[in-house]
Design an enzyme around this catalytic site. Structure first.
Site, PDB file in Angstrom:
ATOM      1  CB  SER A 138     -11.577   8.655 -23.944  1.00  0.00           C
ATOM      2  OG  SER A 138     -10.794   9.790 -24.246  1.00  0.00           O
ATOM      3  CE1 TYR A 141      -7.360   7.038 -21.434  1.00  0.00           C
ATOM      4  CE2 TYR A 141      -7.633   8.710 -23.133  1.00  0.00           C
ATOM      5  CZ  TYR A 141      -8.083   8.076 -21.996  1.00  0.00           C
ATOM      6  OH  TYR A 141      -9.268   8.468 -21.414  1.00  0.00           O
ATOM      7  CE  LYS A 147      -7.015  14.045 -14.837  1.00  0.00           C
ATOM      8  NZ  LYS A 147      -7.017  12.647 -15.301  1.00  0.00           N
TER       9      LYS A 147
END
Length: 330
Positions: free
Chosen positions: A116, A139, A177
């Site tokens: 990411s 995250y 999501k």
């Protein structure tokens, strides 16, 4: 040989399953957690050989239950950047990923995984180098830590390891999501519900709606994954973005104009949209201060050096296509 896609009912995973199907690949084991049951809809038009819950997958894979596995596309993760349960995040994104990696290395399977751009945090440079990596949330840290493992393991690996630092991905199959769906998705639904799109106002030196991101279509994400799948000799960690930073205003303006076109109305400039109240700016939320990336732009040098030379969709091209797809689902 068998292919495995983790997170197969999720956004990017389901698009990969569909893209593999379009190449004639159907011997696919789909791995996911369907506690959120509505994700099944992402696989309804896909062909898979089997489905496994993520809780039983790793142990069975590690003991060789699936025979010869050619490749694992590891897309399964908690992608909620606002998640504050660090133990859950590290177990789900870091430890689970290590177990999948270990099984791939032991069996000689290609390992293509989702990293990411959140790893870069507030950095102003987006190159795959340790010194510019400073995640702003747990995250991003979970992804960062796994990439460090990859860097240690890769030199001795006998099979492919390819990690992709996804930038801001948008496109079909993301409705499950919720708040973590793309800006394009939320702009589409907001305009249909309220007749206007709301964007953040001024923040951190950026004017209203001028915070910029590298917005990349999931179509391009799937194409890059498949390129590396076809080239198992190529390993590394690669940025996966368009290489262009475009403002949120571009997303909003494209959503509005595409929906207007579908209703037979002419396109408007952003200024005209703002003047007519079709785009509105709201104060930047306190909860996001200090945790928000105002600028991202993928450095594509490593990706291009690895031989991927296809063009990427612009926001205007990709979001227009996506809005038309969403409209067709109504």
């Amino acid at each position: 040989m068998t292919l495995i896609v983790t997170g197969a009912a999720g956004f990017i995973g389901a698009n990969l399953v569909k893209a593999l199907n379009e190449r004639g690949e159907t011997r696919i084991i789909a791995v996911d957690n369907l506690t959120r049951a509505d994700k099944f809809k992402n696989l309804v038009d896909c062909e898979i050989d089997d489905y496994l819950d993520k809780t039983e997958f790793v142990e069975r894979f590690a003991r060789g239950d699936f025979g010869k596995v050619r490749a694992v596309f590891h897309e399964g993760a908690c992608s909620d950047t606002m998640e504050t349960d660090g133990r859950y995040m590290m177990d789900n994104n870091f430890r689970y990923s290590r177990a999948v990696l270990d099984a791939c290395l032991a069996q000689g399977a290609q390992f293509l995984y989702a990293s990411s751009a959140a790893i870069y945090g507030g950095s102003s440079r987006f190159v795959e180098e340790r010194e510019v990596e400073a995640p702003l949330n747990v995250y991003g840290y979970s992804k960062f830590l796994f990439d460090q493992v990859i860097r240690r393991v890769m030199p001795g690996a006998k099979s492919q390891i390819a990690g992709f630092r996804y930038f801001n991905v948008y496109g079909p199959r993301e409705s499950h999501k919720g708040r973590m769906a793309s800006v394009a998705f939320h702009n589409f639904n907001q305009f249909r519900a309220e007749g206007k799109v709301k964007l953040f106002g001024e923040y951190s030196g950026y004017g209203p709606g001028e915070q910029t991101r590298d917005f990349v279509s999931v179509e391009d994400v799937a194409k890059v994954n498949l390129y590396f799948f076809d080239h198992p000799e190529k390993s590394g960690i690669f940025n996966l973005g368009t290489g262009r930073a475009q403002p949120f205003n571009d997303i909003a303006a494209t959503v509005v104009n595409t929906l207007r076109a579908l209703e037979g109305q002419p396109a408007l400039t952003l200024a005209e949209q703002v003047e007519q109240g079709l785009v509105e700016y709201v104060p930047f939320p306190d909860a996001l201060r200090g945790k928000y990336q105002c600028f991202t732009q993928a450095d594509q040098t490593k990706l291009r050096a690895a031989g991927y030379d296809a063009p990427f969709l612009t926001v205007q091209e990709g979001v227009d296509r996506y809005v038309r797809w969403l409209f067709g689902q109504l």
